[in-house]
Design a protein around this motif. Structure first.
Motif, PDB file in Angstrom:
ATOM      1  N   SER A 342       0.835  -1.195   0.000  1.00 10.05           N
ATOM      2  CA  SER A 342       0.000   0.000   0.000  1.00 10.05           C
ATOM      3  C   SER A 342       0.870   1.244   0.000  1.00 10.05           C
ATOM      4  O   SER A 342       1.964   1.249   0.566  1.00 10.05           O
ATOM      5  N   VAL A 343       0.395   2.295  -0.664  1.00 12.23           N
ATOM      6  CA  VAL A 343       1.075   3.580  -0.660  1.00 12.23           C
ATOM      7  C   VAL A 343       0.019   4.672  -0.496  1.00 12.23           C
ATOM      8  O   VAL A 343      -1.000   4.659  -1.180  1.00 12.23           O
ATOM      9  N   PRO A 344       0.238   5.618   0.441  1.00 17.22           N
ATOM     10  CA  PRO A 344      -0.707   6.724   0.585  1.00 17.22           C
ATOM     11  C   PRO A 344      -0.514   7.738  -0.540  1.00 17.22           C
ATOM     12  O   PRO A 344       0.602   8.211  -0.775  1.00 17.22           O
ATOM     13  N   VAL A 345      -1.578   8.054  -1.236  1.00 16.58           N
ATOM     14  CA  VAL A 345      -1.536   9.007  -2.349  1.00 16.58           C
ATOM     15  C   VAL A 345      -2.796   9.857  -2.284  1.00 16.58           C
ATOM     16  O   VAL A 345      -3.891   9.336  -2.082  1.00 16.58           O
ATOM     17  N   ALA A 346      -2.643  11.156  -2.470  1.00 12.47           N
ATOM     18  CA  ALA A 346      -3.788  12.053  -2.409  1.00 12.47           C
ATOM     19  C   ALA A 346      -4.655  11.900  -3.657  1.00 12.47           C
ATOM     20  O   ALA A 346      -4.221  12.198  -4.768  1.00 12.47           O
ATOM     21  N   PHE A 347      -5.857  11.397  -3.467  1.00 14.24           N
ATOM     22  CA  PHE A 347      -6.892  11.321  -4.490  1.00 14.24           C
ATOM     23  C   PHE A 347      -6.390  10.747  -5.812  1.00 14.24           C
ATOM     24  O   PHE A 347      -6.447  11.382  -6.861  1.00 14.24           O
ATOM     25  N   PRO A 348      -5.903   9.498  -5.810  1.00 16.35           N
ATOM     26  CA  PRO A 348      -5.417   8.887  -7.042  1.00 16.35           C
ATOM     27  C   PRO A 348      -6.569   8.532  -7.969  1.00 16.35           C
ATOM     28  O   PRO A 348      -7.675   8.219  -7.528  1.00 16.35           O
ATOM     29  N   TYR A 349      -6.286   8.564  -9.268  1.00 17.51           N
ATOM     30  CA  TYR A 349      -7.307   8.171 -10.251  1.00 17.51           C
ATOM     31  C   TYR A 349      -7.044   6.778 -10.813  1.00 17.51           C
ATOM     32  O   TYR A 349      -7.945   5.955 -10.905  1.00 17.51           O
ATOM     33  N   GLU A 350      -5.794   6.516 -11.208  1.00 18.28           N
ATOM     34  CA  GLU A 350      -5.498   5.249 -11.865  1.00 18.28           C
ATOM     35  C   GLU A 350      -4.076   4.821 -11.562  1.00 18.28           C
ATOM     36  O   GLU A 350      -3.201   5.668 -11.334  1.00 18.28           O
TER      37      GLU A 350
END
Length: 450
Positions: A342-350
């Motif tokens: 898992s990786v935290p990412v702000a509001f990923p789309y794809e």
């Protein structure tokens, strides 16, 4: 007087607590989608290959803000977890596809919100385009772009390469799919959704956001798979005859699909192809199996944190790579349904895992893997993201998340509302406790209370 003092102290303490909770969330925010709270470049856990992530996000402000740091981010993490590539040139990034025959080159869709001057005097317009980037050298090549009027429902989300010079494009602005020759700029073929659907009885508001056509995929058979989000349907097009009858997945019922994103077709050499879908407003991943012309649900997965998933890819090893937009994470599930990366990412789309085929092309279907179903009542990964609401419907929660800053979750929102309510009640009480009475009748007067 003592009672008033107690109320004032209680209100002040309540406001301080609310301010502390909201302030702590703000101060601990990451400064971008791929850096930590100190601003240092993020490093994530090693993975089985390079992972490319496109975001539909502005980290600091609301999702649709065009203020400071309004651009989204395209980032790649290498197999060792080190950040391999980063770019925030564009307002939004959408679908990412590997370029066949290369190890580190991808193509992606982007959208740039233009100024009124660039729009010829219009208040808003968007440049939509396709670019190609070598993640190793950073070299970027423009493939094709066009300007559309408006912003929110005119941004192309996907394009798929047919050949070196032809691309099929999901034209969300015009509710159509078209094939363009990028050498001559000639549109060689197009399909208008009105050829098969009536705006009066299907889809979203017409003409502002009728289909929200957000994904296309060219299948090995030559058919084109198309996601009509606001119709809650995935349809299949033949370039000779148009819509393939009796092939559509979904019928408008929210129990089947609810405003889905990025359906991925899984070709199965042993028969029974499948479609893996990010079933966004149902806050779940779902897979449907083609059993002799009928779509049968073969897998469903969600946890308490999954909130508006917008992409899911089946990897060749049987794992599933998931983009959880309002959960602010990209993660990988194993065959048992457990999160193994898992990786935290702000509001990923794809997200795309390079070396595994385009989307889910290299992965097996759920019914062959024997994947276990899981609902939100099962085990979860508690790594700091928002959790699903059991009170408000999913679309309401997702709409709230869409306009909130990335660092503000439901807890911070409720605390902010509580603080505003306490402050307003305190102000009203202080006005009532004033030793003067104000009259707004004619004439206006100010008299001391007796």
């Amino acid at each position: 007087m003592v009672e008033r003092t107690h109320l004032r102290v209680a209100a002040a303490v309540a406001l301080l607590v609310c301010a502390g909770i909201v302030g702590a969330a703000y101060l601990s925010r990451p400064t971008s989608a791929v850096t930590d709270a100190t601003g240092e470049s993020a490093r994530v856990a090693p993975a089985n290959g390079t992972t490319v992530i496109a975001t539909d996000s502005n980290t600091w402000l609301g999702r649709e803000s065009d203020g400071p740091r309004a651009n989204a981010e395209l980032v790649a993490f290498g197999a060792d977890g080190e950040r391999q590539y980063y770019d925030d040139t564009h307002t939004r990034y959408w679908d990412v596809d590997p370029v066949e025959g290369t190890n580190a080159t991808v193509e992606y869709l982007y959208a740039d919100h233009l100024t009124p001057e660039e729009c010829g005097g219009e208040s808003a317009c968007t440049r939509n385009g396709i670019e190609r980037v070598n993640l190793t050298t950073g070299s970027v090549e423009g493939i094709y772009s066009r300007v559309t009027a408006g912003k929110h429902s005119t941004r192309w989300h996907d394009g798929d390469r047919l050949s070196d010079s032809t691309y099929v494009v999901a034209d969300i602005a015009a509710d159509r799919v078209f094939v363009v020759n990028t050498t001559t700029d000639i549109v060689e073929w197009s399909w208008d959704a009105q050829a098969a659907f009536d705006p009066a009885t299907t889809g979203g508001p017409y003409p502002s956001d009728w289909t929200h056509l957000n994904d296309v995929e060219v299948l090995e058979s030559g058919l084109i798979q198309v996601s009509l989000r606001n119709h809650d349907r995935v349809v299949y097009l033949d370039r000779e005859t148009g819509l393939v009858e009796n092939r559509t997945l979904g019928n408008g019922s929210h129990g089947v699909l609810y405003e889905q994103h990025n359906p991925d077709y899984i070709e199965n050499p042993d028969g029974d192809d499948a479609v893996l879908v990010a079933d966004s407003e149902n806050n779940r991943l779902v897979e449907y199996r083609d059993t002799g012309g009928e779509w049968v649900r073969s897998w469903v997965w969600q946890d308490k944190r999954l909130q508006w998933a917008r992409d899911a890819d089946r990897l060749p090893n049987g794992h599933t790579l998931v983009t959880d937009s309002n959960g602010n994470r990209v993660f990988e599930l194993d065959e048992t349904g457990e999160v193994v990366w898992s990786v935290p990412v702000a509001f990923p789309y794809e997200a795309e895992r390079l070396g595994t085929g385009d989307e889910s092309a290299g992965g097996p279907p759920a019914h062959e893997l024997g994947l276990r179903n899981r609902t939100a009542g099962g085990s979860t990964v508690g790594d700091g993201g928002p959790s699903q609401s059991s009170v408000l419907p999913g679309p309401v929660v997702n709409a709230v998340y869409y306009v909130l800053p990335r660092w503000m979750g439901v807890t911070e929102l409720l605390v902010s509302c509580l603080g505003l309510a306490v402050g307003a009640l305190w102000a009203i009480a202080e006005l009532r406790w004033l030793p003067y009475r104000v009259s707004l009748t004619n004439p206006v007067s100010l008299r001391k209370r007796r």
